[in-house]
Design an enzyme around this catalytic site. Structure first.
Site, PDB file in Angstrom:
ATOM      1  CE  LYS A 113     -19.447   3.901 -16.092  1.00 17.45           C
ATOM      2  NZ  LYS A 113     -18.269   3.377 -15.418  1.00 17.45           N
ATOM      3  CE  LYS A 195     -25.616   0.249  -8.090  1.00 16.86           C
ATOM      4  NZ  LYS A 195     -24.667  -0.598  -8.789  1.00 16.86           N
ATOM      5  CE  LYS A 198     -18.830   5.476  -5.874  1.00 18.42           C
ATOM      6  NZ  LYS A 198     -18.141   4.769  -4.864  1.00 18.42           N
TER       7      LYS A 198
END
Ligand code: TRP
Length: 332
Positions: A113, A195, A198
């Site tokens: 991230k 995967k 969103k």
């Protein structure tokens, strides 16, 4: 015998998709009689990346409504917003003081991230796993259904719990991963090595949203990336077809060999039609129920309020115990 507690959390960022449903929500309804289940909409976690305020609030409400539409009984389970229970943030602070920088530095999700949001590597992103540990430990949950990507976070939660228990005596239940009728891991339709997510979505065709109209569901599956073999066969070198087989099996409850056999003589066209139709048929009643529920504002409001109160009551118990152990002043 008292029932075990299951806790899981889902971020309200973005629209819920088929991966969330087949991987998690669909299976939750089958646990509601056997366990005390607590499903938290982790809105505080979502603040670790920039959100549009109005959208975040709306997404959280949509997600809670969707849980109920998908069959979660709002009395048997506790479904609530993390931010409605101040104990999460309080316990997270305390646990921060029992977590090492070195441990957090090793988290692969933090590394990922921070490279993706290089402009906003905030402290919340770093201590995200501690808030997650607080979520779980606050309710003395014994079992946590998590996907592979969250295993490391569950590990650190266990380490923190054990460390705390060693210092202060038995305080927290040390949770374990729930591996039971584990949900399927659904991949992106366009990039089946990744995967379905969103936050990683490239195009709209990557994901099937739970509230997509049947026509859209069928069309997205038709466009899913496959290979040139034209043989419905589950193999690692055929990630697109393997993903569609997984989806088909998760919905129909058939096994992989049964599915391979069923489509032995069909090409990808017919297979994709079958997958599209079964997914559309699975989602349609959820979508309808969701539409009905959104019209009943008073009901959803009451669910939010009552469930927050139930969660708060449980959270308070743990928080009192912890405050006492670490030496915070007792209530007067
Ligand atoms: N970090 C989890 C995710 O992104 C969400 C989450 C927050 C969670 N708190 C939790 C999951 C507690 C399980 C238990 O998927």
């Amino acid at each position: 015998m008292t029932k075990q507690t299951i806790f899981s959390g889902m971020q309200p960022s973005g629209k819920p998709h088929l991966g969330n449903y087949l991987g998690a929500i669909k299976n939750w309804a089958s646990l509601q009689d056997e366990y005390n289940c607590i499903y938290c909409i982790v809105d505080l976690h979502s603040l670790t990346v920039r959100q549009n305020s109005a959208e975040l609030r709306q997404n959280a409400r949509n997600l809670l409504t969707l849980y109920i539409a998908a069959g979660l009984d709002a009395e048997k389970n506790i479904v609530y917003y993390q931010s409605h229970v101040p104990g999460h943030a309080q316990l997270a602070w305390i646990l921060n003081c029992y977590t090492y920088m070195g441990e957090l530095n090793r988290m692969t999700q933090f590394k990922e991230k921070s490279s993706k949001h290089a402009e906003n590597i905030n402290a919340g992103l770093f201590t995200y796993p501690v808030l997650m540990a607080a979520d779980i430990l606050l309710y003395q949950a014994g079992l946590v259904p998590v996907g592979d990507d969250q295993k490391q976070h569950l590990e650190i939660c266990r380490d923190i719990a054990v460390r705390f228990n060693n210092i202060y005596g038995d305080t927290f239940t040390v949770p374990e991963a729930y591996i039971g009728k584990a949900g399927a891991r659904i991949m992106s339709l366009q990039e089946p090595e990744k995967k379905m997510s969103k936050s990683d979505a490239g195009t709209e065709n990557d994901l099937i949203y739970l509230l997509d109209e049947p026509k859209a569901v069928i069309s997205k599956i038709k466009k899913a990336v496959t290979d040139s073999e034209n043989q419905v066969r589950f193999a690692p070198e055929k990630p697109g077809i393997a993903n569609l087989i997984n989806i088909y099996c998760a919905v129909t409850k058939k096994t992989v060999p049964e599915t391979e056999k069923e489509f032995e003589n069909s090409g990808y066209g017919a297979f994709k039609t079958a997958v599209g139709e079964c997914v559309a048929a699975e989602l349609e009643p959820v979508r309808r129920r969701y539409e009905e529920l959104t019209k009943d504002k008073a009901y959803i409001d009451s669910v939010i309020k009552n469930n927050a109160a139930r969660a708060n009551e449980l959270a308070e118990r743990t928080l009192k115990k912890v405050s006492k152990k670490v030496g915070l002043p007792l209530e007067i």
